[in-house]
Structures are given as C-alpha cells and as structure tokens.
Design a protein around this motif. Structure first.
Motif, short mmCIF file in Angstrom:
data_model
loop_
_atom_site.label_atom_id
_atom_site.label_comp_id
_atom_site.label_asym_id
_atom_site.label_seq_id
_atom_site.Cartn_x
_atom_site.Cartn_y
_atom_site.Cartn_z
N ALA A 193 -8.09 -8.83 2.23
CA ALA A 193 -8.73 -8.21 3.38
C ALA A 193 -9.44 -6.91 3.02
O ALA A 193 -9.99 -6.24 3.90
CB ALA A 193 -7.70 -7.96 4.47
N GLY A 194 -9.39 -6.53 1.74
CA GLY A 194 -10.06 -5.31 1.29
C GLY A 194 -9.20 -4.07 1.36
O GLY A 194 -9.70 -2.95 1.19
N ASP A 195 -7.89 -4.22 1.59
CA ASP A 195 -6.99 -3.07 1.67
C ASP A 195 -6.43 -2.70 0.30
O ASP A 195 -6.45 -3.51 -0.63
CB ASP A 195 -5.82 -3.38 2.60
N LEU A 196 -5.93 -1.49 0.22
CA LEU A 196 -5.15 -1.06 -0.93
C LEU A 196 -3.68 -1.03 -0.54
O LEU A 196 -3.35 -0.97 0.64
CB LEU A 196 -5.59 0.34 -1.38
N SER A 197 -2.79 -1.10 -1.53
CA SER A 197 -1.37 -1.10 -1.20
C SER A 197 -0.61 -0.19 -2.15
O SER A 197 -1.06 0.09 -3.27
CB SER A 197 -0.79 -2.52 -1.28
N ALA A 198 0.54 0.23 -1.69
CA ALA A 198 1.45 1.00 -2.53
C ALA A 198 2.84 0.42 -2.35
O ALA A 198 3.23 0.04 -1.24
CB ALA A 198 1.44 2.48 -2.13
N LEU A 199 3.59 0.34 -3.44
CA LEU A 199 4.92 -0.25 -3.42
C LEU A 199 5.93 0.80 -3.84
O LEU A 199 5.78 1.43 -4.89
CB LEU A 199 4.99 -1.45 -4.36
#
Length: 238
Positions: free
Chosen positions: A70-76
C-alpha cells in the motif's frame, strides 16, 4: 549458555503424575470456558491448539507486506521479558482471574491453592542440596496450567499496545509490536514508539514483570522482514 551465570538457569517443577492429571482436567475446562466466552487473548500464539510460532510470524509478516504494497513504511519492535514466568504476582493474577475472567468463589480458591504454598530447593550433582525456600511469586514451569495463567496475566499488554495505535502479536513472553505509516510520517511513528516503550515499562513494573532491555530490538521495514524470514529460513524470492 554461560554455566557460571546463575541467570542461565530456570527452575522446573517436578510435579507428580496425579497433580499433572488434575491440572490437565482443569486446563481443559478453563480453555473451554475462555473460548466460549471469547476471553482468550486473540493475538497470543502460544499454548493453544492451532496457535504456533509460525502463526505469529505469518500474521506479522503478512501485515507488514500488505502495508508495503500500500506504499507504507513499517517499524518492528521486539520485546523480551526477564524470567517472566517466575515474577508473576499471585495476588494480581488472582484478582484478574476473578474480575477480568469471571472466576470467583471456589474456582478462585482452587487456583489460589494451585499457586500458593509451594517450596523449592536446588540440588547439584546429587551431593549438595540447598534449604527449602517458599515460592512467593511466579507460575510453576513444568505444570500444565501455569502457561495458560501466564497468558491471562499478560493479556492487558495487548490493550496497551493497541491504545498507542500499534499492532501487537505475542508468543508466550515474546512480544512483537509493529506500526505502519506513510513515508512522510516517519518522525511521528518514531515518537509513538518511544512513548509506547516508556508506557510499557511502567506497566511492566506495576505487574512485577521486567523488560529485558538488552534484548529489545527495533527494526526498520527492510530489516524487520529479513528478521522474521530468518527465524524460519524463508526465501521471499521463491
């Protein structure tokens, strides 16, 4: 494992066959009641039929990949507890069983008798035995019902995580938290994660649990995917 470090050792309860049989019957009834009442933590993949470590990894990995599409960035964020099973406060656990899970009266008394009054000792090489010590906290490792009680004890952590707008998934005492954002909002999610870690540390102290700060890890999007895939040696190119 460092054999000279006392923290490398965990107590395992050597329970009788009759005790384990009784616990197995109680655990079966408890799980049936919790499932029927929809009281089990829905994002906890441990000690439950059909919920494995693969379940946790697939859920987290799927959500992250959908966010990337969807074009998002993520952090875990990966949290680890220090000697989690040994630090469960009996009074807090019994209060939660009664008020959060509807287990008062005789049922609460049964759980109290299961938790309170145990003693333990340390034996090494058959030649040294320590004095008997009363167990003041914790659920018994090696018991049948102990892990289930631990899941119920830490269930509120899921609500705390979701209250910060982050996505949780737990496996026993390991916690995966991830957040998705638009590329223009990376600073905002960094601030959210920072605030969350402070709040979860306070929650841990209030429940007598302790974060293992040496094992807290924060991964950006690419590293988080690589980390999750590495756990099961998956290859995303296949």
């Amino acid at each position: 494992m460092d054999t000279d470090d006392v923290r490398s050792y965990r107590p395992i309860s050597n329970l009788s066959v009759a005790s384990k049989l009784l616990e197995r019957i109680a655990a079966k009834q408890l799980i049936a009641y919790l499932e029927k009442s929809a009281l089990l933590p829905r994002l906890q993949s441990a000690y439950r039929t059909g919920h494995l470590s693969e379940t946790a990894v697939l859920k987290v990995l799927s959500d992250i990949l959908l966010g990337i599409d969807a074009g998002d960035l993520s952090a875990l964020v990966l949290l680890d507890l220090s000697a989690a099973f040994e630090t469960v406060d009996h009074h807090i656990l019994l209060q939660r069983l009664e008020h959060s899970y509807g287990l008062p009266g005789l049922v609460r008394q049964w759980f109290q008798s299961n938790l309170v009054g145990h003693r333990q000792f340390v034996a090494t090489g058959g030649s040294f035995t320590s004095f008997l010590a009363l167990i003041l906290c914790g659920v018994l490792q090696g018991s049948v019902i102990g892990p289930i009680l631990f899941l119920l004890y830490t269930a509120d952590l899921l609500l705390l995580i979701e209250g910060h707008g982050l996505c949780p998934h737990l496996y026993a005492d390991d916690t995966q938290i991830y957040g998705l954002c638009r590329p223009s909002a990376t600073l905002e999610i960094q601030n959210i994660i920072s605030t969350f870690i402070d709040d979860v540390a306070r929650w841990m102290r209030s429940t007598r649990l302790e974060l293992n700060t040496a094992k807290i890890e924060i991964h950006p999007v690419d590293d988080s995917i690589c980390y999750l895939c590495h756990q099961f040696e998956w290859d995303l190119t296949k």
